[in-house]
Structure formats: structure tokens, C-alpha cells
Design an enzyme around this catalytic site. Structure first.
Site, PDB file in Angstrom:
ATOM      1  N   ASP A   1      24.077  48.996  42.723  1.00 21.18           N
ATOM      2  CA  ASP A   1      22.885  47.913  42.568  1.00 21.18           C
ATOM      3  C   ASP A   1      21.582  48.650  42.925  1.00 21.18           C
ATOM      4  O   ASP A   1      21.888  49.830  43.232  1.00 21.18           O
ATOM      5  CB  ASP A   1      23.239  46.824  43.528  1.00 21.18           C
ATOM      6  CG  ASP A   1      23.396  47.239  45.016  1.00 21.18           C
ATOM      7  OD1 ASP A   1      22.416  47.472  45.535  1.00 21.18           O
ATOM      8  OD2 ASP A   1      24.643  47.007  45.634  1.00 21.18           O
TER       9      ASP A   1
ATOM     10  N   GLU B   1      40.781  75.620  26.813  1.00 21.77           N
ATOM     11  CA  GLU B   1      40.234  74.315  27.483  1.00 21.77           C
ATOM     12  C   GLU B   1      39.122  74.827  28.488  1.00 21.77           C
ATOM     13  O   GLU B   1      37.972  74.155  28.644  1.00 21.77           O
ATOM     14  CB  GLU B   1      41.151  73.565  28.191  1.00 21.77           C
ATOM     15  CG  GLU B   1      41.942  72.700  27.390  1.00 21.77           C
ATOM     16  CD  GLU B   1      43.218  72.025  28.354  1.00 21.77           C
ATOM     17  OE1 GLU B   1      43.876  70.808  27.742  1.00 21.77           O
ATOM     18  OE2 GLU B   1      43.701  72.707  29.240  1.00 21.77           O
TER      19      GLU B   1
END
Ligand code: GLA
Length: 670
Positions: free
Chosen positions: A472, A552
Site C-alpha cells: 500500500d 540457462e
């Protein structure tokens, strides 16, 4: 006074801050219990002032900075001498209006506040949609949109934190409003505890919206002369749809709310060990993970849960903030230099608000946990909540955390909070103040974070609450980034990040690449796609990179370099949602555009696969129609107008969960 004009009714007229029990039957803004038991509140205008600069709210997060103006409007209930000051901050540069409310008891007897909303907004129309951002743990901030129906509706939290379930940010908009069209109003509450965001579409097609601390369990005693301050709310209106509203919120939050300890600097790309090891690790193993990631470009190693007390699972140890020397012999004093030798910074996970019953702290101070002694307590993740409303409890934990911070070179902490509040009762407060505990808890949390901010100005704090359970605008004042979700699945993240993006800037969105099969969903996505999703945030990794193949690793190295090169464009550029992942189930796309429109990064991820797929021709946004752009360094130049109005043709994708990124660079002057 007796009102005899039958065309005048408090129940119909728009109110700046609604009254209680004196004729307006719609949502109340404040409810005050007077000494005689009455709840009546008849608010009359007294005076107003306008001054330059922004008001400040003691102990609460607030927007700040230069170039603000403040409007203060004073109202008074003549019979009780309750005074209400409505505060408005106006930031013209971002078209932002903030609001807060102060209530002062100017009478001679104690009063009790039962409800104090931070804002009341009366729309003189009922034909609006309400958009909210909802979900649960690992699926936060999914967008929900519905037309307002007659009656009350909205979202709230009574979990003691703003919650995974509902976010304290809502949008009201016209029924046909979209990204670039239609009137919309966004409202964010700068508060990290119980909140209520409630709308009422009323009998005469007007709509009232109130937002503030949830009245549930709230009863605040106000003695004569005392003042109560409600948390701040922030409002942005856009006549041209959601995108301009988002851009204004993003800029305002970045420039006027967040207090980044290293403003303007790129944050280090991090590696976190949680998904790789959980609680089961030792020093050598962690150094191994760090060493492998340093080779691939990572710059900050974050040691997650499990490094302190007796902490081999989540049933014990919280509250005992001393290093577990059987896992880390010689403590942080010995361990951190090993990380620093790799050329990395060091960060640490903490969860200061919590305690396990199986801890030295609880054995010593059982009354420091919230809860009535005569009732059985409700556990969440096997833990109890410390009474952060109490200063002595906070001081003890503060000293313990400072000892850890002072013991080694720690540049970052991840502040976690892994359960909702229950048993909300404080052993330190009298019966008539128990209704203050929820809010005092949040004030205590803010006080703790503010002290850290003051005493450790270079320390970077990431917020977290079981992922995004306390994401928030209030927390962003103290923690410039927040772990967006415990769900690191790249495909699920597209929806979570989409919803989060309406209010919160990319730089606040903690996002990592993790291993496959994904720990939360079991889904396998290519490393390229995981990188594309994580790159639209703070970017980091949360896996043992030593277990990756060489191919990777090469991709990880490339991703890290790519992020370092384009971080400013990604985190400070304007963010455009190109698709809605709740409607377009085939692919999700978004775009970052530099403020001068000379650069852009387009990201597209496919979410399903089928035979004979239609070509994707994506209309880009925010470019300069008069300029020409190269795409991924191409010789061919594309007109900004063609890219925006005709679209860019993507190659056919084969296989699931593919992704592509386009880097656009303008080759011509405007
Ligand atoms: C929470 C966080 C995770 C991790 C664990 C550790 O769930 O969201 O990222 O830190 O706690 O216990």
C-alpha cells in the site's frame, strides 16, 4: 435552528464531509460518541485558509516535497465543540490532491471516536463503475470491475494489515472508460492497517464515497484539547482514461512519496535464497549460491528466513534476533565478509512484528503478544503478533535488530509480516482504550520504520507480507519497494503485476526469477519468459543458479546485463498496459517509454498455445508519431505513427509461454 425550506435537504445535497444523525441518511464520514451518549454530529463551516507548502502528518506517511499548496477548512459541531479540520494538499505538477482530517475535542469532556474517514467524495451521478484490486495470498490485486448498483458496496480489510484480499486503492470511472478514454478517479489510502473504501449509490442517482480507517474495533478516546489525525488519501482524476491516471500516480509516488536512501541510483540486482533453500541451509551452501550468482552479474545477496534463533521451520525462533551459529559459525561477523569478498552487498530478512511461542522472547514476556490472557489465541503460520502498540515492546525489538545491523555491513533488509492480526487486545491499555489497539499498532510500526530511516539513512528496506499482503502507499513511504507476491510463477505474475500497475510504480514492485517447476503452481516456463516478467519490476533471482545449465546461465547473464542497461527506462519510464490479461487469454503485453519518447521497451508473453494461431499485430503506445525507431537494432526504421496506428507484426510463436522483447530507439529527432 428549524429548517423550513423543503427544497433543502442534507440527504440530497453533496457534502464535503458528511454529518451523522442530523438528516443526511447516506454514508457518514465521522461518528463521535459524546459524553451524554449522543452520536449526533452537525458540521458547520467556520473558516478556511490557503497557504503554500504541504501540511505534514505527525507519525503518519504523507506525500511531501516542494510546489504544494494546502487548503484547510475548519468545521465545528456547535453543540459539542468537536472541531474537524479538512486538509487538502494540491500538487499541480502531478494533478494530485491529497486529503486528511484532524479532529480536535474543543469541549470539556472526553469523547470517543468510532469512525473518522480520511475523505468523503460526493459524485453528483450514479452511473459509474467501481474498480477494485482483490484476491488472496499468491493472487493479489486482480482487477474487478462492476457498475455501481443502488446501495452500499466497496472493499475493506479488518486483518490489521491492508491485506492480500483487497487493496486500499480503488477507481471510479464512466461505464465506457478504458486505457485512453473516459473519466476516471483513482483514490489511494496511505495506510497499512484496517481500511474501508465504501461507495453508496443513493436514491437520487448520486454517489458517495468514503475511505479511511475501518470502523471495525475502532474506538479512540479523545480528552479535552486532544487531537486525532486520520491517514492521508490521494486522489487523481483523469478525463482521458486509466493510462494518464497511472502515469500521474507513478510519478507522484516516485517523486513525492518514496524516500529512497539512494535516489537516482540503480538498485543492485539481487539474489535471494528463500525458494532455493527455505530454512535448510548452512554458510558454505549460501556462499556457493552467492558465488554462482555473482559470476552472472548479481550484486546483492539477501539471506532470507532461518538465520536466527532456533529456526528450522516456521514453528519456532521468531523474536530471538540472534544469529544461529550452528548454521552460520562465527555469526554475521564471519559470514558477511565472505559475501563481500565476492564483490556483493549483503541483505537480511527480518520479521520484527512476530513471535513464536517456542522462543526465548515469548518464554520471558508472554504478555508482549496481542491477546487476552484468559482466551486461547489464534495462530497464523504458527506465530503470534507482538503488541507493537506498546513502546517498550518496540524498543526491545528495535535494540535487538540494531545489534544485528551494527554487527556487519548490511545494506538492505526485507521486512516481512506473515499473518493477520487476531486477538487484538493489549495488556498495556485500559479497557476504554482497547479500541485504539489496531491503529496504535500501525502507528507503532510506522514509528519503528521511521527510527530505522533516521538511524540508518543508507539502509534500503523492502516491505513484504507473505508476499503482497501489505502493498500500500503507506508502506511505500518507508519501504521503497515491496515483495509483490509469494507467487513467482511468471504467468500468474502477469495478472498480479497488471493489477498492481494501476497505482504503484514499476520500481516498487519486487519481482524475481525463480526455478521451475514453479514452487507455487508447478508450471514450467522458459527462463527467458521468467526474466521478461521479473524485469518489469525491481528484478532479481530467487533460485540456486548453480543448478542451471550453461545455456540457462548465459541467458541469466544476458538478462542481468540487459536490465542494468535499461533499468531507467523500465523503472522511470511511462508504463503502458497494451493488453488486459483478464480478457486476452492468449498473450499479455506491456511497454515502458522514456519521458522524452526516444526509447521504449515492449514485452510480450504468450499465455496459451494452439494450432493456426492468428498473427499478433500489436499497436504500441506513447511513441512520437513523427519519429522513426529502430527495433532491436534493426537497419529498417519504423515510423512511430505506423507502430502505434498499424501495429508491429510479431513472428509466429510455437510452444507454450514464449516471450519477446522489443527495444525501440528513435533514430530521428522530433
Ligand atoms: C514470506 C515471504 C517469503 C519468505 C518467507 C520466509 O512468505 O513472503 O518471501 O521470505 O516468508 O519465511
Amino acid at each position: 435552528m428549524c429548517i423550513i425550506d423543503s427544497t433543502y435537504s442534507l440527504d440530497v445535497l453533496p457534502q464535503e464531509y458528511s454529518t451523522c444523525g442530523v438528516g443526511d441518511m447516506r454514508l457518514t464520514s465521522a461518528e463521535v460518541e459524546h459524553a451524554n451518549g449522543s452520536f449526533l454530529l452537525d458540521l458547520r463551516y467556520v473558516e478556511h485558509t490557503i497557504h503554500s507548502g504541504k501540511y505534514a502528518l505527525e507519525g503518519l506517511p504523507a506525500f511531501h516535497g516542494d510546489d504544494w499548496e494546502t487548503l484547510s477548512v475548519v468545521l465545528r459541531d456547535p453543540s459539542s465543540d468537536v472541531e474537524i479540520e479538512l486538509l487538502y494538499g494540491v500538487c499541480e505538477a502531478h494533478d494530485l490532491i491529497t486529503r486528511s482530517v484532524r479532529i480536535t475535542n474543543r469541549g470539556k469532556e472526553d469523547i470517543y471516536l468510532h469512525k473518522v474517514m480520511s475523505l468523503c467524495l460526493d459524485f453528483c451521478r450514479g452511473d459509474l463503475d467501481l474498480i477494485t484490486f482483490d484476491g488472496g495470498h499468491t493472487r493479489e490485486r486482480n482487477l474487478n470491475r462492476a457498475p455501481l448498483r443502488q446501495g452500499e458496496q466497496g472493499v475493506s480489510s479488518v486483518r490489521g494489515a491492508s491485506s492480500h484480499q483487497h487493496n486500499p486503492f480503488v477507481i471510479f470511472c464512466e461505464h465506457d472508460a478504458g486505457e485512453e478514454n473516459g473519466l476516471c478517479y483513482g483514490a489511494a489510502l496511505l495506510y497499512s492497517g484496517n481500511f474501508d473504501a465504501k461507495a453508496e449509490r443513493c436514491q437520487f442517482e448520486d454517489t458517495r464515497f468514503v475511505m479511511g480507517i475501518h470502523p471495525y474495533g475502532f474506538r479512540w478516546k479523545l480528552a479535552p484539547g486532544e487531537r486525532f489525525t486520520a491517514p492521508e488519501a490521494a486522489l487523481i482524476c483523469s478525463p482521458d482514461g486509466f493510462t494518464p491516471m497511472t502515469h500521474r500516480f507513478h510519478r507522484a509516488i516516485r517523486e513525492h512519496l518514496i524516500r529512497d536512501p539512494h535516489p537516482g541510483e540503480r538498485r543492485p540486482v539481487l539474489i535471494n535464497n528463500w525458494e532455493a533453500t527455505e530454512f535448510d541451509f548452512n554458510a558454505d551452501q549460501l556462499v556457493g549460491i552467492a558465488a554462482e550468482s555473482a559470476k552472472l552479474g548479481m550484486e546483492l545477496f539477501v539471506m532470507d528466513d532461518g538465520w536466527f534463533g532456533k529456526r528450522d521451520d516456521d514453528t519456532s525462533g521468531l523474536g530471538d534476533w540472534q544469529v544461529n551459529t550452528s548454521k552460520l559459525p562465527g555469526g554475521l561477523e564471519a559470514f558477511v565478509p565472505r559475501i563481500k569478498e565476492l564483490g556483493m552487498k549483503f541483505g537480511l530478512w527480518v520479521e520484527p512484528e512476530m513471535v513464536n511461542v517456542d522462543s526465548d522472547l515469548y518464554r520471558l514476556h508472554p504478555d508482549w503478544a496481542l491477546g487476552e490472557p484468559t482466551r486461547p489465541q489464534a495462530f497464523g503460520r504458527s506465530q503470534l503478533v507482538l503488541d507493537f502498540a506498546r513502546e517498550d515492546v518496540r524498543n526491545y525489538i528495535y535494540d535487538a535488530i540494531c545489534k544485528v545491523l551494527d554487527s556487519a555491513d548490511i545494506s538492505y533488509i526485507k521486512w516481512d509480516m506473515n499473518r493477520s492480526l487476531a486477538d487484538v487486545w493489549s495488556s498495556a491499555l485500559p479497557p476504554d482504550r482497547q479500541g485504539e489497539v489496531y491503529h496504535r499498532y500501525v502507528l507503532g510500526l510506522y514509528d519503528f520504520l521511521e527510527r530505522l530511516h533516521r538511524d540508518y539513512p543508507a539502509l534500503f528496506i523492502e516491505g513484504c507480507s507473505g508476499g503482497g499482503g501489505r502493498f500500500d502507499a503507506g508502506m511505500l513511504y518507508y519501504t521503497p519497494q515491496i515483495w509483490c507476491s509469494d507467487n513467482t510463477d511468471a504467468i500468474d505474475r502477469l495478472k498480479i503485476q497488471y493489477g498492481t500497475s494501476f497505482c504503484y510504480p514499476v520500481s516498487t514492485n519486487g519481482s524475481h526469477v525463480s526455478a521451475v517447476p514453479n514452487a507455487q503452481t508447478g508450471r514450467c516456463t522458459p527462463i527467458e519468459t521468467r526474466g521478461v516478467a521479473a524485469m518489469s519490476g525491481t528484478f532479481g533471482y530467487e533460485m540456486d543458479l548453480g543448478k542451471c545449465t550453461e545455456a540457462e546461465k548465459a541467458i541469466v547473464k544476458w538478462q542481468t546485463e540487459m536490465f542494468k542497461e535499461h533499468w531507467k527506462l523500465i523503472q522511470e519510464g511511462d508504463y503502458y498496459r497494451l493488453t488486459d490479461p483478464f480478457r486476452n487469454l492468449d498473450y499479455t503485453a506491456w511497454q515502458h517509454v522514456s519521458p522524452d519518447r526516444s526509447e521504449a521497451l515492449v514485452s510480450l508473453v504468450t499465455c496459451s498455445t494452439r494450432a493456426a494461431q492468428p498473427f499478433i499485430r500489436l499497436r504500441l503506445k506513447g511513441l512520437d508519431p513523427a519519429r522513426k525507431y529502430s527495433v532491436n537494432g534493426s537497419e529498417n526504421l519504423y515510423g512511430g505513427d505506423a507502430l502505434m496506428y498499424a501495429g508491429y507484426p510479431f513472428p509466429l510463436f510455437s510452444g507454450e509461454y514464449q516471450s519477446v522483447q522489443l527495444y525501440l530507439k528513435s533514430k530521428t529527432n522530433p
